[in-house]
Write an enzyme that holds these catalytic residues in place. Structure first.
Site, PDB file in Angstrom:
ATOM      1  N   GLU A 107       0.815  -1.214   0.000  1.00 28.60           N
ATOM      2  CA  GLU A 107       0.000   0.000   0.000  1.00 28.60           C
ATOM      3  C   GLU A 107       0.852   1.269   0.000  1.00 28.60           C
ATOM      4  O   GLU A 107       0.440   2.298  -0.519  1.00 28.60           O
ATOM      5  CB  GLU A 107      -0.960   0.018   1.196  1.00 28.60           C
ATOM      6  CG  GLU A 107      -2.088  -1.008   1.111  1.00 28.60           C
ATOM      7  CD  GLU A 107      -1.688  -2.379   1.639  1.00 28.60           C
ATOM      8  OE1 GLU A 107      -0.483  -2.610   1.916  1.00 28.60           O
ATOM      9  OE2 GLU A 107      -2.593  -3.241   1.782  1.00 28.60           O
TER      10      GLU A 107
ATOM     11  N   PHE B 242     -11.409  -7.305  14.286  1.00 32.00           N
ATOM     12  CA  PHE B 242     -10.352  -7.790  13.398  1.00 32.00           C
ATOM     13  C   PHE B 242     -10.014  -6.716  12.363  1.00 32.00           C
ATOM     14  O   PHE B 242     -10.886  -6.166  11.715  1.00 32.00           O
ATOM     15  CB  PHE B 242     -10.796  -9.086  12.702  1.00 32.00           C
ATOM     16  CG  PHE B 242      -9.778  -9.595  11.707  1.00 32.00           C
ATOM     17  CD1 PHE B 242      -8.519 -10.013  12.144  1.00 32.00           C
ATOM     18  CD2 PHE B 242     -10.065  -9.625  10.356  1.00 32.00           C
ATOM     19  CE1 PHE B 242      -7.576 -10.465  11.229  1.00 32.00           C
ATOM     20  CE2 PHE B 242      -9.128 -10.082   9.443  1.00 32.00           C
ATOM     21  CZ  PHE B 242      -7.875 -10.503   9.879  1.00 32.00           C
ATOM     22  N   GLN B 243      -8.744  -6.423  12.221  1.00 26.82           N
ATOM     23  CA  GLN B 243      -8.234  -5.417  11.285  1.00 26.82           C
ATOM     24  C   GLN B 243      -8.832  -4.030  11.505  1.00 26.82           C
ATOM     25  O   GLN B 243      -9.057  -3.283  10.566  1.00 26.82           O
ATOM     26  CB  GLN B 243      -8.431  -5.870   9.833  1.00 26.82           C
ATOM     27  CG  GLN B 243      -7.563  -7.087   9.513  1.00 26.82           C
ATOM     28  CD  GLN B 243      -7.392  -7.336   8.036  1.00 26.82           C
ATOM     29  OE1 GLN B 243      -8.287  -7.077   7.251  1.00 26.82           O
ATOM     30  NE2 GLN B 243      -6.239  -7.870   7.659  1.00 26.82           N
TER      31      GLN B 243
ATOM     32  N   LYS C 265     -17.448  -0.888   6.327  1.00 26.69           N
ATOM     33  CA  LYS C 265     -17.926  -1.868   5.345  1.00 26.69           C
ATOM     34  C   LYS C 265     -19.442  -1.832   5.160  1.00 26.69           C
ATOM     35  O   LYS C 265     -19.939  -1.907   4.038  1.00 26.69           O
ATOM     36  CB  LYS C 265     -17.481  -3.272   5.778  1.00 26.69           C
ATOM     37  CG  LYS C 265     -17.832  -4.325   4.753  1.00 26.69           C
ATOM     38  CD  LYS C 265     -17.057  -5.614   4.943  1.00 26.69           C
ATOM     39  CE  LYS C 265     -17.358  -6.575   3.805  1.00 26.69           C
ATOM     40  NZ  LYS C 265     -16.530  -7.785   3.869  1.00 26.69           N
TER      41      LYS C 265
ATOM     42  N   MET D 128      24.268   9.123   1.825  1.00 25.81           N
ATOM     43  CA  MET D 128      24.129  10.431   2.462  1.00 25.81           C
ATOM     44  C   MET D 128      24.497  10.353   3.941  1.00 25.81           C
ATOM     45  O   MET D 128      25.122  11.255   4.500  1.00 25.81           O
ATOM     46  CB  MET D 128      22.693  10.950   2.289  1.00 25.81           C
ATOM     47  CG  MET D 128      22.491  12.368   2.774  1.00 25.81           C
ATOM     48  SD  MET D 128      23.604  13.536   1.962  1.00 25.81           S
ATOM     49  CE  MET D 128      22.556  14.184   0.670  1.00 25.81           C
TER      50      MET D 128
END
Ligand SMILES: Cc1ncc(C[n+]2csc(CCOP(=O)(O)OP(=O)(O)O)c2C)c(N)n1
Ligand SMILES: [Mg+2]
Lengths: 584, 191
Positions: A50, A112-113, A162, A482
């Site tokens: 993502e 959940f999630q 949802k 760097m």
């Protein structure tokens, strides 16, 4: 018409003219993916992470000026977006992030999630929403696009539970006027105060040693024409920040190139010695100013910016002008012309221009050439030549990013795409893919570090899947270069945890993904493989340049120091006393 | 020395930087009563490293619009920045730092005081009357006093009744409104 919440999402995205969604599915967002499938009207790019989706949406937005869209599921999908959201916030990139959420009745239950992504992203979004009723869904989505692209642009997140995507509703899509009226607390300024513009015009005409200091705001508002006109009309040299690159053509004789920590000698000297600094869509970032007390110490300051909160934040300014850069510059030019467009001290102005020419000759941007090892700067120069200066460049973060900023010459806005504010390693590859999808007619080169590339290299396979012919030039120094440079300069070469010499064979890696890979180990191979790469237009090409491992980015103003403490390109410390202009 | 050194005497080479004094500010914010608006404002102030000293929120005469009054101790310059950033929030309608503007402010406190002896009852009653407070709850050994006024007035009352023993206390935090005056300068900021 009655339809599901998920269908409303797709309907609004199409209404907003969305061409691509960058995303990754999962439980909480499945309804929207189903609607996407059933509709078929929007292209979706399935990223492998993502974070990649977020940076691709940013790259797309930065290259096109349109709003990018990234989408993920709840929980880990949403948290994986967080770095990209913060990145978009710091660089004012218009992106709408859509996240699935657990059903309304489970919110707050550690379901959940479930994560509170609205809470997590509150300080790193321009605004964010949790949709609680399906009736609000179309308005919120349209508000999100409107807020993201107007005023000072920025990321907006919409979190959709949802059950909202599953519910049915016949709610209609609001018009743009309805969207504006629904946001009484949001009125992005665009005009600029006429009194202040008058004052600015006077200051510009009477200045002896003016400098234009141009930032990302000038790119957002597409003000290149106005900038060139103002600079030429009033003979004002122009320095651009990392974010402002391309807002003023770098081959123009008045161009001073980048200022600040890795700015050119002549840009920093000009800023240090100027008597008028005209800041345009820039925010006086500490990487630009160094020690603030010694930043343009003799100058009056005009600051043009769309964001009132940016003005007088880090530095006291004499003439603040809140407004869209393009609009304000246009008015400023008119005002100057109305006053006869006179330079009141033409001799001093001429001397100023001459002095700057001297500085340019004294310390041009340069590096020690070699025909044995590949110098990283040489690679960038060759890419510039081979692409005729017309490619879009996306970068990771580190030395290669600074070399790409210094040694490619940019001529149009949105040409240099990098993570300026957050400095996110791993930005380059996904941003380059997004940019190429948005501007397919342009050659897109990702100039990446070996370290940066490995942070998001899973997106190589994404580029292969969608046949995105980006060119990826890895400036491979086998180091977190760097950081190594800072250790060399400020920690007596104690190279703590910066060695990347154990690394994949990048050419084989490219081949394993179905892309093409080339390697250059000698200077003469550099141009060859770039030319080869440019012939390939149906898949990504990875170019692995094995460069001089311990090359440094110079000149450099050490963090928090003054421009007088600049380390020059030959590694010599400090600025020579008699190269200073008005400073005794 | 280059010949150019003669052009003009350099002005001092140190730029003036901004530093304000640190003091208590009172900021009033009109907001749309949207989900999370309080958290948004609190996050912004906390993000500057400042603590909210007092906070009151309540709906105004207009439906869906609330007024928040925020007290925060901080550097003038940083507070100015906070005010500008509060204005940038989508859900704020008006933001004012009232600290240097004539304004009225009030706070309400409920104070539960030990009053087990007749003398204590008399004394607390008397002090309450002087402060135009009211006794809103009585038990065998306590009075609960309601008192409104400025912060100083409430502090003074608290000091006076402390010797009797304060059991519990709750303050609302300030509410404040700008004073209307004949010739106040016009407010030009859009929020
Ligand atoms: C996500 C992230 N982690 C750490 C850093 C700190 N950092 C800045 S530059 C750099 C090294 C980058 O190495 P590489 O990509 O190989 O580029 P090079 O400097 O060698 O060109 C690091 C670790 C960062 N900017 N971003
Ligand atoms: Mg490296």
């Amino acid at each position: 018409m009655t339809r599901k919440g998920a269908d409303i999402v797709i309907e609004v995205l199409k209404e907003e003219g969305v061409e691509y969604i960058f995303g990754h599915p999962g439980g909480a967002i499945m309804e929207v993916y189903d609607a996407l499938y059933r509709d078929g009207g929007i292209k979706h790019i399935l990223t492998r992470h993502e974070q990649g989706a977020g940076h691709m949406a940013e790259g797309y937005a930065k290259a096109t000026g349109k709003v990018g869209v990234a989408m993920s599921t709840s929980g880990p999908g949403a948290t994986n977006l967080v770095t990209a959201i913060a990145d978009a916030y710091m660089d004012s990139v218009p992106v709408v992030f859509i996240t699935g959420q657990v059903p309304t009745h489970l919110i707050g239950n550690d379901a959940f999630q479930e994560v509170d992504i609205v809470g997590i992203t509150r300080p790193i979004t321009k605004h964010n929403f949790l949709v609680k009723r399906i009736e609000d869904l179309p308005l919120i989505l349209r508000q999100a696009f409107y807020i993201a692209r107007t005023g000072r642009p920025g990321p907006v997140l919409v979190d959709i539970p949802k059950d909202i995507t599953q519910k049915l509703s016949d709610v209609k899509i609001p018009s743009l006027d309805e969207v504006k009226n629904s946001l009484p607390g949001y009125k992005p300024h665009t005009e600029g105060n006429p009194q202040q513009i008058k004052k600015a015009a006077k200051l510009i005409m009477s200045a002896k040693r003016p400098v234009l200091y141009v930032g990302g705001g000038a790119v957002h508002s597409e003000a290149q024409k106005e900038l060139v006109e103002l600079a030429e009309l009033m003979k004002i040299p122009v320095t651009t920040t990392n974010m402002g690159k391309g807002a003023f053509p770098e081959l123009h004789p008045l161009a001073l190139h980048m200022l600040g920590m890795h700015g050119t000698y002549y840009a920093n000297m000009a800023v240090y010695n100027c008597d008028l600094l005209i800041a345009v869509g820039a925010r006086f970032d500490d990487r630009v100013t160094g020690k603030i007390e010694e930043f343009a110490p003799q100058a009056s300051i005009i600051h043009i910016d769309i964001d009132p909160a940016s003005i007088s934040k880090n530095i006291v300014v004499d003439v603040p002008i809140v407004g869209d850069v393009k609009v304000v510059l246009r008015k400023l030019i008119e005002e100057i012309k109305k006053e006869g467009a006179k330079i009141l001290f033409p001799e001093e102005r001429q001397k100023w221009i001459e002095q700057i020419e001297k500085w340019k000759k004294l310390h041009p941007l340069t590096y020690r050439k070699s025909d044995k090892v590949i110098k990283p700067q040489y690679v960038i120069e060759e890419i510039w030549k081979a692409t005729k200066g017309d490619a879009i460049i996306a970068t990771g973060v580190g030395q290669h990013q600074m070399w790409a900023a210094m040694f490619y010459k940019y001529s149009f806005p949105r040409q240099f795409i990098n993570s300026g504010g957050l400095g996110t390693m791993g930005f380059g590859l996904p941003a380059g893919i997004g940019a190429k999808l948005g501007r397919p007619e342009k050659e897109v080169f990702v100039i990446d570090g070996d370290g940066s590339f490995m942070m998001t290299m899973q997106e190589l396979i994404t580029a292969v899947q969608y046949k995105v012919p980006v060119k990826i030039a890895i400036i491979n120094n086998g180091y977190l270069g760097m950081v190594r440079q800072w250790q060399e300069l400020f920690y007596e070469k104690r190279y703590s945890e910066v060695d990347l010499s154990v690394q994949p064979d990048f050419v084989k890696l490219a081949e394993a993904c179905g892309a093409v890979g080339f390697r250059a180990e000698k200077p003469k191979e550099v141009r060859e493989i770039i030319e080869e790469a440019l012939k390939i237009q149906d898949k990504p090409v990875l170019l692995d340049f094995h460069v001089d491992r311990e090359e440094n980015v110079l000149p450099m103003v050490p963090a928090g120091k003054s421009y007088r403490d600049m380390i020059l390109e030959d590694g010599k410390k400090g600025v020579d006393a008699d190269t200073m202009y008005l400073v005794g | 020395m280059s010949e150019l050194n003669s052009i003009e005497a350099p002005t001092p080479m140190i730029r003036e930087t901004k530093k304000g004094s640190v003091r208590k500010h009172i900021i009033t914010v009109l907001v749309r009563n949207e989900l999370g608006v309080l958290a948004r404002i609190a996050t912004l102030i906390a993000g500057k490293g400042y603590n909210i000293e007092g906070l009151s929120v309540g709906e105004t005469h207009e439906k869906g619009i609330s007024r928040m009054t925020i007290e925060v101790i901080g550097d003038d310059v940083v507070i100015d920045q906070v005010v500008k950033q509060l204005r940038k929030l989508i859900d704020t309608l008006k933001v004012r730092d009232l600290t240097d503007t004539p304004h009225v402010e009030r706070e309400l406190a409920l104070i539960k005081i030990h009053t087990s002896t007749p003398r204590a009852r008399d004394e607390v009653l008397r002090i309450t009357e002087i402060f135009r407070g009211r006794i809103v709850d009585v038990s065998q050994s306590t009075y609960t006093v309601e008192i409104t006024g400025t912060e100083d007035k409430i502090n003074a009352f608290v000091e006076l009744v402390k010797p009797f023993g304060i059991m519990e206390m709750a303050r609302t935090g300030k509410v404040a409104l700008k004073r209307e005056m004949a010739n106040t300068e016009e407010d030009t900021s859009w929020k």
